[in-house]
Scaffold this active site. Sequence first.
Site, PDB file in Angstrom:
ATOM      1  CG  ASP A  70     -45.290 -12.255 -14.549  1.00  0.00           C
ATOM      2  OD1 ASP A  70     -45.655 -11.061 -14.441  1.00  0.00           O
ATOM      3  OD2 ASP A  70     -44.252 -12.581 -15.153  1.00  0.00           O
ATOM      4  CG  ASP A  75     -46.186  -8.518 -12.380  1.00  0.00           C
ATOM      5  OD1 ASP A  75     -46.836  -8.783 -13.389  1.00  0.00           O
ATOM      6  OD2 ASP A  75     -44.939  -8.660 -12.324  1.00  0.00           O
ATOM      7  CG  ASN A  87     -41.680 -11.649 -13.216  1.00  0.00           C
ATOM      8  OD1 ASN A  87     -40.879 -11.418 -14.124  1.00  0.00           O
ATOM      9  ND2 ASN A  87     -42.606 -10.785 -12.843  1.00  0.00           N
ATOM     10  CB  THR A 135     -48.566  -6.810 -15.878  1.00  0.00           C
ATOM     11  OG1 THR A 135     -48.995  -7.691 -14.831  1.00  0.00           O
ATOM     12  CG2 THR A 135     -49.529  -5.653 -15.987  1.00  0.00           C
ATOM     13  CG  PHE A 145     -39.271 -11.637 -18.660  1.00  0.00           C
ATOM     14  CD1 PHE A 145     -38.345 -12.654 -18.493  1.00  0.00           C
ATOM     15  CD2 PHE A 145     -40.527 -11.788 -18.074  1.00  0.00           C
ATOM     16  CE1 PHE A 145     -38.648 -13.797 -17.762  1.00  0.00           C
ATOM     17  CE2 PHE A 145     -40.845 -12.918 -17.338  1.00  0.00           C
ATOM     18  CZ  PHE A 145     -39.904 -13.930 -17.181  1.00  0.00           C
ATOM     19  CG  ASN A 146     -44.003  -9.644 -19.564  1.00  0.00           C
ATOM     20  OD1 ASN A 146     -43.560 -10.402 -18.699  1.00  0.00           O
ATOM     21  ND2 ASN A 146     -44.528  -8.468 -19.282  1.00  0.00           N
ATOM     22  CG  HIS A 176     -40.825  -2.968 -16.672  1.00  0.00           C
ATOM     23  ND1 HIS A 176     -40.134  -2.370 -17.699  1.00  0.00           N
ATOM     24  CD2 HIS A 176     -39.892  -3.623 -15.933  1.00  0.00           C
ATOM     25  CE1 HIS A 176     -38.852  -2.653 -17.607  1.00  0.00           C
ATOM     26  NE2 HIS A 176     -38.670  -3.418 -16.538  1.00  0.00           N
ATOM     27  CG  ASP A 177     -45.583  -5.476 -14.901  1.00  0.00           C
ATOM     28  OD1 ASP A 177     -45.286  -5.421 -16.114  1.00  0.00           O
ATOM     29  OD2 ASP A 177     -45.285  -6.439 -14.176  1.00  0.00           O
TER      30      ASP A 177
END
Length: 314
Positions: free
Chosen positions: A10, A15, A39, A127, A169-170, A243-244
């Site tokens: 996203d 990402d 996102n 992700t 979040f995800n 993160h991703d």
Amino acid sequence: MSKKIILDCDPGHDDAVAIMLAAASKEIEILGITCVGGNVGLDNTLDNALKVCTLIERTDIKIYSGARKPIHYDLFTAEYVHGKTGLDKKGEPLSVKPDYKIQQQNAIDFIIETCHSATEQIYLCPTGPLTNIAVSLQKDPSIKEKIKEIIFMGGAAMCLGNTTPSAEFNIYVDPHAANIVLDSGIPLTMMGLDVTHQVNVNRNVINSMEENNNKSSKFFAELMEFYTIFHKNLYETEETPLHDPCVIAYLLDPSIFSGKLVNVKVEENSELTRGETVVDWLGVTSREPNCFVMDKADDKKFFKLLKNKFSILP
Ligand code: BDR
Ligand code: CA
């Protein structure tokens, strides 16, 4: 032999870095990029994927449109982190190569068809919210046999959430999808906030990446200048979790991370704790282990890998 992956994302600043890291790696073959609303809305995540692949001159990578919203909830987005477009930044505006278009086939059918036609097992690398993966598994559970592993960015095992005190979040966005994936029986690896907060971008990382002196590394620096704003305010530090790309780094060098096979379930409905990953780290329940949860990351190894890979991008 290269690992065949579907990158489900996203984009999103981090990402975008995950896409670039995968595209730079000959150890990985990207079978396709599937986008999901997360996102920002789906139209923006699709547009951003096209822009990233255009910038790195990889318009051979096919991009597919997936779920616009989570399975049960309305879409909750994160413009407060990624800006209005999902990829806000200063510098040259991003563009899409004129003949580079989203594929006609939708992401769910692409995932199912790709699993069936693959001659070897493939990796799914989500992700973003897990909606596309969960809907694919619901539509055709027989694809499970063709999936070697799902490595997802999401969750918070033993640390605070970043969207609510208990949720990352995800997983917060689509907790029902997360449980479908967790219950699937497929080998799972969770790259949650526990590890992604050990892989932090700071001024040194940005300066070091700029030494590559190519447009992808310059783009990385521009992305990070924007992406760090939210984290600086929230965490009151100069360090921003990346993160991703952890998902892709794990595929490239699993020794960067370590963790434990445990049971993970997600709270779906509670107003207070929706999206909490309930991780049985101590094995205090009789629930069967279903997910390898990472809790340690070697940031030096990670950023060395990232810089090396970006050095071969345009
Ligand atoms: C996750 O949420 C998104 O904002 C990032 O792209 C990442 O996938 C981190 O919680
Ligand atoms: Ca993401």
